[in-house]
Scaffold this active site. Structure first.
Site, PDB file in Angstrom:
ATOM      1  NE  ARG A 337      -0.366  -0.168   4.930  1.00  0.00           N
ATOM      2  CZ  ARG A 337      -0.861  -0.719   6.027  1.00  0.00           C
ATOM      3  NH1 ARG A 337      -2.094  -1.143   6.044  1.00  0.00           N
ATOM      4  NH2 ARG A 337      -0.124  -0.881   7.102  1.00  0.00           N
ATOM      5  N   GLY A 773     -13.569  40.591   5.515  1.00  0.00           N
ATOM      6  CA  GLY A 773     -13.176  40.300   6.893  1.00  0.00           C
ATOM      7  C   GLY A 773     -14.075  39.178   7.369  1.00  0.00           C
ATOM      8  CG  ASN A 775     -13.467  36.701  13.367  1.00  0.00           C
ATOM      9  OD1 ASN A 775     -13.916  35.576  13.615  1.00  0.00           O
ATOM     10  ND2 ASN A 775     -13.195  37.583  14.309  1.00  0.00           N
ATOM     11  CB  CYS A 839      -7.626  39.725   5.721  1.00  0.00           C
ATOM     12  SG  CYS A 839      -8.959  40.834   6.135  1.00  0.00           S
TER      13      CYS A 839
HETATM   14  P1  ADP Z   1      -3.632  -5.329   8.965  1.00  0.00           P
HETATM   15  O1  ADP Z   1      -4.631  -4.675   8.083  1.00  0.00           O
HETATM   16  O2  ADP Z   1      -3.840  -5.068  10.396  1.00  0.00           O
HETATM   17  O3  ADP Z   1      -2.237  -5.102   8.483  1.00  0.00           O
HETATM   18  P2  ADP Z   1      -3.474  -7.925   7.741  1.00  0.00           P
HETATM   19  O4  ADP Z   1      -4.693  -8.502   7.150  1.00  0.00           O
HETATM   20  O5  ADP Z   1      -2.521  -7.303   6.802  1.00  0.00           O
HETATM   21  O6  ADP Z   1      -3.916  -6.895   8.861  1.00  0.00           O
HETATM   22  O7  ADP Z   1      -2.813  -9.111   8.527  1.00  0.00           O
HETATM   23  C1  ADP Z   1      -2.178  -9.086   9.747  1.00  0.00           C
HETATM   24  C2  ADP Z   1      -0.871  -9.836   9.669  1.00  0.00           C
HETATM   25  O8  ADP Z   1      -1.062 -11.181   9.240  1.00  0.00           O
HETATM   26  C3  ADP Z   1       0.100  -9.224   8.705  1.00  0.00           C
HETATM   27  O9  ADP Z   1       1.385  -9.294   9.250  1.00  0.00           O
HETATM   28  C4  ADP Z   1      -0.003 -10.127   7.499  1.00  0.00           C
HETATM   29  O10 ADP Z   1       1.174 -10.130   6.761  1.00  0.00           O
HETATM   30  C5  ADP Z   1      -0.275 -11.481   8.122  1.00  0.00           C
HETATM   31  N1  ADP Z   1      -1.007 -12.345   7.205  1.00  0.00           N
HETATM   32  C6  ADP Z   1      -2.199 -12.122   6.662  1.00  0.00           C
HETATM   33  N2  ADP Z   1      -2.570 -13.094   5.830  1.00  0.00           N
HETATM   34  C7  ADP Z   1      -1.574 -13.992   5.850  1.00  0.00           C
HETATM   35  C8  ADP Z   1      -1.369 -15.234   5.180  1.00  0.00           C
HETATM   36  N3  ADP Z   1      -2.251 -15.721   4.318  1.00  0.00           N
HETATM   37  N4  ADP Z   1      -0.237 -15.903   5.438  1.00  0.00           N
HETATM   38  C9  ADP Z   1       0.658 -15.404   6.308  1.00  0.00           C
HETATM   39  N5  ADP Z   1       0.529 -14.246   6.968  1.00  0.00           N
HETATM   40  C10 ADP Z   1      -0.581 -13.530   6.742  1.00  0.00           C
HETATM   41 MG    MG Z   2      -1.398  -5.562   6.926  1.00  0.00          MG
END
Ligand code: ADP
Ligand code: MG
Ligand code: MG
Length: 893
Positions: A337, A773, A775, A839
């Protein structure tokens, strides 16, 4: 036919964010790009909304679609959900449309039960691992789905570790996990009256329901409220096959950022843990290793991770925050992300991305979060004052924060409501602490790394944060914090330096921030884009100088009464007010004249070549005199108590008569502004003379002066008419015809009474400019006196959503804005060259600036430190709406 509510990763993409949520859309996009993502599918946000619509029930249709998708997944993985010998395990992950870190809960290892756990143990030849997964599932499931508070499980785990004599979770034996699982089962039964579900499809259904429902839990609602995320979005659910970072020493899990989220530097940044699963890194259970260590520990994995990260950054054209897991020396990506970052990092990253040709300048300017910029421009510790550094932790989110120490979120919120500034210190924060984080100036944690919950949330909010400060020990019950032999109590003042990680005893003085190179570059780009000018409100040459350094293109408001209040001048001002006849008054004014002249000279000098808008005296005269009640008290003391001399008694009596004469029932609507200038023309006369004398002196020294004289509180054209005549008369008298040519001055008015806006067409005949003005205009349009409204009902109104904002902070575009629009249009109809601006506080607010751009104003004027923010916001307004005039034409057609 029922709608498709389930989408496999390989069928989605990044543009389907509204339907798949951010996490799902990005998992799909990564799958498409051929990156190693464990297969899975997404249950859409539409399915979530449908679930709410029928009273929180999963439809049969959706259950069928899930079962169908699971079949496909089983094929892909060669495993079967619930199969005793070769079980498929999945995670159930929430994924909202806008990123809501830590707001919703994830369940891992779903599909384990008393039978499949044996299968997993046999298959991996690793009993300890299999039962570790099972106990994790029970804990997460118990917490998220069954609503049992986490500490019940933590306590049982803690006891087990004591019994086995181990410190770390990964040192617990297989038999230990087995006995813990029995304890967990008993706990779940005792708390809910039902056994932990052994049926895997039931586990899945309950988990999906829980994620849907978590959209409406309190902390998610609060987060949405602060971040203005609509409640109607709903959340998606991702079902993903598990990969395991907890299978041994060739496994691990971690988080990386493609650039440093606190400095913006283009260096690979992150943390990981060997032999760990999921949340272990962010939960701060063990302190993780820096990602650089992976380079020597698992060189191939490191290279692969690095190049995948760069690929993702290029693809998304932004810094990425990536979750990964290594299972038996194989890398998997679990999430990507756009990474949260603080203001300075955001600037640096945006500027660098332009230089790397990944972004255009416009895109870079568009991305800047102006509210963060404001904070960037305000913080830093005055290093001279730093004497007593208590401890040092990780520099998780830069900036300095000063406040009184509290150790829990509720106290933080309570104290902050009572007007205190607080610093929240916790061992670690969880999403339950969010209201405490919001209420505090900064956050300190004793555990957890740079990617811990506290760090991520604080960076997102642009608040200073020091985390993983292991030197301090917080004892919650005693409301105290220990560091070595030192003790700090609740309520003690401390200072945090989020840039260096220092925790400093006492309230350190903070200094205003300096402009960084990146900010200067960004501002230059913004200036090239924007059409709206940015002026400053400055009452003295020092502020004018700062304003100019920060990029002010003029002074939009110089309030002359601030010059009257200085201690050396107040007695002269009082003499002027108390004068019994005109003669006396003129004498006092003659004394004030050179003082005012030198003030204006200073302003003109600083603003050489730029316009300076000077507002003539505005407040009612009694504001310069002692308080009525104090005088009455002193008078009766002198009269009945026989104290003091006859002379003093006479003086006080005189003063009292004057103050009583000037007393007003409602000063806000009384004799102030131009009304004062019309009744006592000699005051304005003196001020105007001072302005033009100052101008004259400056012209002689080769300074270009552009005075703009602003008449306050005009409500009728005739008021402006006679005052304009006065200005023109004095100007010519002081400068003479020749010099007048070197001093192209303007006369205008502040539009702050609704009647002025309504009669703009008449008023404009005597005005070269209108300055709104906002405010007073807001006070008079709403009929609120600001002090009373903010002190009494306004917060209530905003809380109840009667008003979208406090109209004194964010311009009421619907009401007050309409008056502005009306006055601008009417004024320009008569005088196309009419200059317009606002202002006041609104000039430094993003939404209000957008409105000003759209209305076609020439400038906004704000306090000096908000100028950079206003320059960027003005550019963003242009990028979003284009040239204002053209937009209007387009709307009319
Ligand atoms: P958040 O939105 O709180 O980050 P996540 O859904 O990303 O929650 O998951 C929480 C943790 O679990 C993260 O560290 C993620 O990498 C891990 N995780 C989620 N799905 C899997 C999976 N299929 N296998 C291994 N680890 C997972
Ligand atoms: Mg996560
Ligand atoms: Mg006013």
């Amino acid at each position: 036919m029922i709608q498709k509510q389930v989408v496999p990763f390989q069928e989605g993409n990044a543009s389907m964010k509204a339907l798949l949520g951010g996490k799902g859309a990005n998992l799909a996009e990564m799958t498409r790009a051929g990156l190693p993502v464990p297969p899975g599918f997404t249950i859409t946000t539409e399915a979530c909304l449908a679930f709410f619509k029928v009273g929180n029930r999963i439809s049969e249709g959706l259950l069928e679609q899930i079962a169908e998708a699971l079949k496909q997944l089983e094929k892909q993985k060669g495993q079967t959900f619930g199969d005793a010998s070769n079980p498929l395990l999945v995670s159930v992950r929430s994924g909202s449309v806008s990123s809501m870190p830590g707001m919703m809960d994830t369940i891992l290892n779903l599909g384990l039960n008393d039978l499949t756990v044996q299968g997993l143990a046999a298959l991996t030849n690793n009993e300890k691992f299999a039962y570790d997964c099972y106990r994790r599932l029970m804990q997460m499931f118990g917490n998220v789905v069954l609503g049992i508070e986490g500490y019940h499980f933590e306590q049982l785990l803690h006891r087990l570790k004591e019994k086995e004599g181990v410190q770390q979770d990964q040192d617990v034996t297989a038999d230990g996990w087995k006995s813990l699982i029995e304890d967990y089962k008993a706990c779940i039964l005792a708390k809910t009256g039902q056994a932990f579900p052994q049926h895997v499809y039931e586990q899945l259904r309950l988990a999906v329901e829980a994620v849907f429902k978590s959209w409406n839990n309190q902390r998610a609602q609060i987060y949405r409220k602060i971040n203005r995320i609509p409640d109607e979005q709903g959340t998606a659910v991702n079902i993903q096959s598990m990969v395991f970072g907890n299978m041994g020493s060739s496994c691990g899990t971690g988080v990386v950022f493609t650039r440093n989220p606190s400095t913006g530097e283009n260096t690979f940044f992150g943390e990981y843990l060997i032999n760990a699963q999921g949340e272990d890194v962010v939960a701060g259970i063990r302190t993780p290793l820096a990602i650089a260590a992976l380079k020597s520990e698992m060189p191939q994995i490191y290279e692969q991770l690095f190049s995948a990260s760069k690929q993702l950054e290029k693809h998304y054209k932004d810094m990425q925050d990536i979750e990964f897991t290594v299972e038996n020396n194989k890398l998997y990506l679990l999430q990507t992300r756009n990474g949260k970052r603080n203001a300075q990092a955001a600037l640096k990253i945006a500027v660098d991305l332009v230089q790397e040709s990944l972004l255009t300048k416009q895109e870079a300017v568009e991305r800047i979060e102006v509210s963060h910029l404001d904070q960037l421009l305000h913080r830093g510790i005055d290093e001279e004052a730093v004497k007593d550094v208590l401890a040092k932790g990780l520099p998780a989110s830069p900036g300095a924060a000063v406040g009184q120490l509290v150790f829990d979120a509720d106290t933080a919120a309570e104290w902050s409501r009572a007007g205190k500034t607080v610093i929240l210190a916790r061992n670690e924060t969880t999403p339950e602490d969010i209201h405490g984080v919001i209420a505090s100036e900064g956050v300190l944690t004793s555990r957890g790394g740079m990617t811990s919950h506290a760090a991520v949330v604080a960076r997102g909010m642009g608040k200073p944060c020091v985390c993983g400060c292991e030197e301090v020990r917080i004892v919650l019950d005693e409301k105290r914090m220990f560091a070595g032999s030192r003790v700090v109590e609740e309520g003690d003042w401390i200072t945090l330096d989020g840039a260096s990680g220092r925790v400093i005893i006492g309230a350190m003085p903070l200094h205003e921030a300096r402009m960084t190179d990146e900010l200067l570059v960004m501002l230059k780009w913004a200036d090239d884009i924007r059409t709206l000018k940015v002026y400053a409100n400055a009452d003295n040459p020092e502020d004018a100088k700062i304003a100019r350094q920060l990029g002010a293109q003029g002074i939009g408001l110089c309030r002359t009464e601030h010059m009257f209040f200085s201690p050396t001048r107040l007695p002269v001002v009082q003499r002027m007010i108390l004068a019994d006849d005109k003669e006396d008054r003129l004498q006092a004014l003659a004394q004030l004249l050179p003082m005012q002249k030198s003030d204006f000279e200073g302003m003109f000098e600083e603003m050489d070549g730029l316009p300076v808008t000077i507002r003539l005296l505005d407040p009612p005269l009694h504001e310069f005199l002692p308080n009525l009640e104090d005088l009455q008290k002193r008078h009766s003391e002198l009269t009945y108590g026989h104290a003091g001399s006859d002379l003093e008694r006479e003086e006080i009596a005189h003063l009292l008569r004057k103050v009583q004469a000037l007393h007003e029932a409602n000063p806000m609507l009384g004799q102030r502004g131009c009304r004062l200038g019309i009744v006592y023309p000699e005051i304005y006369d003196m001020q105007i003379e001072a302005i033009f004398r100052a101008a004259s002196g400056c012209i002689d020294r080769g300074i270009r002066v552009l005075p703009e004289i602003m008449i306050p509180l005009v409500g009728h054209a005739n008021e402006l008419k006679i005052l304009r005549e006065l200005v023109d008369f004095v100007a010519e008298q002081v400068l003479g015809k020749d010099k007048l040519r070197d001093c192209p001055y303007k006369v205008g008015t502040m539009i702050e009474v609704p009647r002025a806006a309504l009669t703009a067409r008449q008023i404009v005949a005597y005005a070269d400019f209108f300055s709104f003005g906002t405010n007073d205009l807001t006070q008079m349009t709403y009929g609120y006196s600001r002090d009373d409204a903010e002190g009494k009902f306004l917060t209530h109104y905003v809380d109840q959503k009667l008003l979208p904002h406090n109209p004194f902070q964010v311009l009421d575009t619907e009401g007050v804005g309409q008056l502005i629009d009306l006055a601008v249009n009417a004024g320009r109809l008569v005088k196309p060259a009419l200059k317009t601006g606002i202002c006041g506080e609104h000039g430094g607010d993003k939404e209000s600036i957008f409105f000003c751009h759209l209305t076609g104003l020439d400038y906004v004027s704000c306090s000096p430190y908000r100028i950079p923010l206003a320059r960027i916001a003005a550019a963003q307004a242009f990028i979003m709406h284009g040239v204002p005039g053209e937009q209007k034409v387009a709307q009319a057609i």
